[in-house]
Write a protein that holds these residues in place. Sequence first.
Motif, PDB file in Angstrom:
ATOM      1  N   PRO A 506       0.841  -1.203   0.000  1.00  0.00           N
ATOM      2  CA  PRO A 506       0.000   0.000   0.000  1.00  0.00           C
ATOM      3  C   PRO A 506       0.876   1.254   0.000  1.00  0.00           C
ATOM      4  N   ASP A 507       0.223   2.404  -0.178  1.00  0.00           N
ATOM      5  CA  ASP A 507       0.986   3.657  -0.131  1.00  0.00           C
ATOM      6  C   ASP A 507       1.634   3.857   1.229  1.00  0.00           C
ATOM      7  N   SER A 508       0.932   3.470   2.270  1.00  0.00           N
ATOM      8  CA  SER A 508       1.500   3.557   3.625  1.00  0.00           C
ATOM      9  C   SER A 508       0.950   2.398   4.441  1.00  0.00           C
ATOM     10  N   LEU A 509       1.764   1.925   5.359  1.00  0.00           N
ATOM     11  CA  LEU A 509       1.345   0.786   6.179  1.00  0.00           C
ATOM     12  C   LEU A 509       0.393   1.241   7.280  1.00  0.00           C
ATOM     13  N   PRO A 510      -0.536   0.383   7.695  1.00  0.00           N
ATOM     14  CA  PRO A 510      -1.462   0.747   8.774  1.00  0.00           C
ATOM     15  C   PRO A 510      -0.748   0.695  10.125  1.00  0.00           C
ATOM     16  N   GLY A 511      -1.366   1.305  11.133  1.00  0.00           N
ATOM     17  CA  GLY A 511      -0.855   1.193  12.487  1.00  0.00           C
ATOM     18  C   GLY A 511       0.068   2.336  12.865  1.00  0.00           C
ATOM     19  N   SER A 512       0.378   2.384  14.153  1.00  0.00           N
ATOM     20  CA  SER A 512       1.246   3.423  14.698  1.00  0.00           C
ATOM     21  C   SER A 512       2.698   3.164  14.313  1.00  0.00           C
ATOM     22  N   ASN A 513       3.533   4.207  14.499  1.00  0.00           N
ATOM     23  CA  ASN A 513       4.964   4.038  14.237  1.00  0.00           C
ATOM     24  C   ASN A 513       5.565   2.962  15.137  1.00  0.00           C
ATOM     25  N   HIS A 514       5.055   2.839  16.372  1.00  0.00           N
ATOM     26  CA  HIS A 514       5.583   1.821  17.274  1.00  0.00           C
ATOM     27  C   HIS A 514       5.282   0.414  16.749  1.00  0.00           C
ATOM     28  N   SER A 515       4.096   0.222  16.169  1.00  0.00           N
ATOM     29  CA  SER A 515       3.765  -1.083  15.602  1.00  0.00           C
ATOM     30  C   SER A 515       4.600  -1.371  14.364  1.00  0.00           C
ATOM     31  N   VAL A 516       4.819  -0.356  13.533  1.00  0.00           N
ATOM     32  CA  VAL A 516       5.648  -0.536  12.329  1.00  0.00           C
ATOM     33  C   VAL A 516       7.092  -0.833  12.728  1.00  0.00           C
ATOM     34  N   ALA A 517       7.578  -0.123  13.765  1.00  0.00           N
ATOM     35  CA  ALA A 517       8.953  -0.363  14.220  1.00  0.00           C
ATOM     36  C   ALA A 517       9.110  -1.778  14.747  1.00  0.00           C
ATOM     37  N   GLU A 518       8.134  -2.249  15.523  1.00  0.00           N
ATOM     38  CA  GLU A 518       8.227  -3.609  16.041  1.00  0.00           C
ATOM     39  C   GLU A 518       8.112  -4.636  14.912  1.00  0.00           C
ATOM     40  N   ALA A 519       7.304  -4.308  13.891  1.00  0.00           N
ATOM     41  CA  ALA A 519       7.188  -5.199  12.735  1.00  0.00           C
ATOM     42  C   ALA A 519       8.541  -5.364  12.041  1.00  0.00           C
ATOM     43  N   LEU A 520       9.320  -4.276  11.972  1.00  0.00           N
ATOM     44  CA  LEU A 520      10.659  -4.369  11.377  1.00  0.00           C
ATOM     45  C   LEU A 520      11.558  -5.271  12.223  1.00  0.00           C
ATOM     46  N   LEU A 521      11.525  -5.091  13.552  1.00  0.00           N
ATOM     47  CA  LEU A 521      12.360  -5.925  14.420  1.00  0.00           C
ATOM     48  C   LEU A 521      11.956  -7.395  14.313  1.00  0.00           C
ATOM     49  N   LEU A 522      10.662  -7.661  14.249  1.00  0.00           N
ATOM     50  CA  LEU A 522      10.189  -9.044  14.111  1.00  0.00           C
ATOM     51  C   LEU A 522      10.601  -9.631  12.766  1.00  0.00           C
ATOM     52  N   PHE A 523      10.609  -8.793  11.724  1.00  0.00           N
ATOM     53  CA  PHE A 523      11.040  -9.262  10.399  1.00  0.00           C
ATOM     54  C   PHE A 523      12.492  -9.721  10.441  1.00  0.00           C
TER      55      PHE A 523
END
Length: 625
Positions: A506-523
């Motif tokens: 998508p143009d931008s991912l859903p959720g807060s920056n904290h959720s996106v940041a944790e998604a990166l760490l989990l990746f």
Amino acid sequence: MFKQTVIVFISLVPNSLHSPFCFSFFLGTYNVNGQPPKESLSPWLSHTPNPPDMYCVGFQELDLSKEAFFFNDTPKEMEWTKAVTEALHPDAKYALVKLVRLVGIMLIFYVKKEHAEFISDVEAETVGTGIMGRMGNKGAVAIRFRFHNSDICVVNSHLACYVFVILWIGDLNYRISDLDADNVKELISKKEFETLHSYDQLKRQIDEEAVFVGFVEGEIDFQPTYKYDTGSDLWDTSEKCRVPAWCDRILWRGKNIKQQHYQSHMALKTSDHKPVSSLLVAGIKRINTEAYKKTFEEIVRNIDKMENECIPSVTLAKQEFHFKDVKYMQHQAATLSLFNDGQVPCQFEFIQKPNESTYCKPWLTANPPKGFIAQGGSVEIELEVFVNRSTAPDLNSGKEQIEDILVLHLERGKDYFIPVTGNYLPSCYGTSIHSLCHMREPIQDMPQETLRKLVSAPMCRAGAVSLKCLFSVQGCLHKTQHNIFQQPGLRSEFADIRDCLDTGMPDSLPGSNHSVAEALLLFLDALPEPVVPFSFYQQCLESCSNASQCEKTISMLPQCHQNVFNYLAAFLRELLKNSAVNRLDVNILATIFASLLLRSPTKQDLAEKRKTQEFFQHFLTQGST
């Protein structure tokens, strides 16, 4: 900023084979605000006329340093344990049974030496609820043990305030609402604690049976224990001027328990909290050995007679299970109902199949895996499918499928074979960098045969990396905010982010920056082979003190891995330019990312962790290439 709770569960066995004896339990809780022990704890721990039979002493915020947060290593554990040991009641000798600590949350259990032989089955557990759901800056510790024939569990929790959550370890808010600071202090000065207690949020939630159903708290006739100016009895005079509150509490649940006192201890001034104690007296059941033996032998004879006459059997409400659209880190569960239609009680257990080490595949669990069903009784077993970082790679590539057969065995009875199937939706989580670099479309749009071929495709030599999922996650984090990478996101938002990455950009991912940041760490955590491959790990440790050698090591990585490493390092350097906003620094980022980018193929010790951080710091400082 936080609340503390010490909770006690006591399970008594109420039948005629036992005789009651009363034992006293001293429970104490103290938030020490990261301070070392500066004064004797005797006014808190030895104020009772008679020595208690057991001590359960809980601390919070034992150490607030970054070293304690990231390495769970603190000298203050020994300092406070020594202070407690020296302050125990002088009229008795005590043995230390168990100590459990999670960062700054610590619970210590002592028992009188003459009772030590009757303590058994001691277990300890910790639960961290910080970032990635496991860091220990918040959470709880617990000790469970058996005393004579009673089961006792003590929980010491340190939970964030002003947070609405679902689970009991975080669904509390120990503040006083609907009153301002002046009104609260006026009621305190008049010692109108009963009136003030009616505004306490924990009391209101317990009265509404919203939390701690069945738990009891004694009458509060002492002034709030938070927040004071450190070293004094003055209420908070800082700019925030916090409203006084009963943050430090003691609850219990169980029969035959009486509370002899519940109080705070104003004499101690080390922290901005005051410690709290409670003395409970519980009726503990001790076995009447002769009656127990006679009853046991009679039961055994009757069971033998019944088993000689009948063979155990059960009816399964459902014979097979299918889990549809299984996703990475998303629980799915189904219920297997068993009914004992035989003439005798039966024991059931899921057993291993030939040449297999466990009763089921690693992505599947049965809870309970074994148990007892009375005649005419039933039991429900939850079958749960959960794909994590260890099971995702083979499922993503198609090497493994959601397919298994559970073997349900009845003791002295037959076996039942239960097929478990499902379809797994491949994810970029748990897929190798090598495979992701070859993808030109979302992973869930690719045929499984194509995914299998990608695993054996030649190593990427391209100069540009086509890790669209990585680009999307990092693109959403350029607008940084306070505590990025240090505050956990929401599990529901992670699920939405994962779905967007796996199905299309998508143009931008859903959720807060904290959720996106944790998604990166989990990746990064889920990569089968880390960004710095295992084969380069030792070379990184050896070159950690030399910046040019570190850069040379990275230049030798496979091209895809090298590109991802350089891209991440450049991205983090951009974040550091906004440190005044996001409050990040080189040490924080090195601590968080080094353990993900440079994972050890075996267990990593503390010295290796520090070397990996030193290695990665070279790429975070200004001027790194």
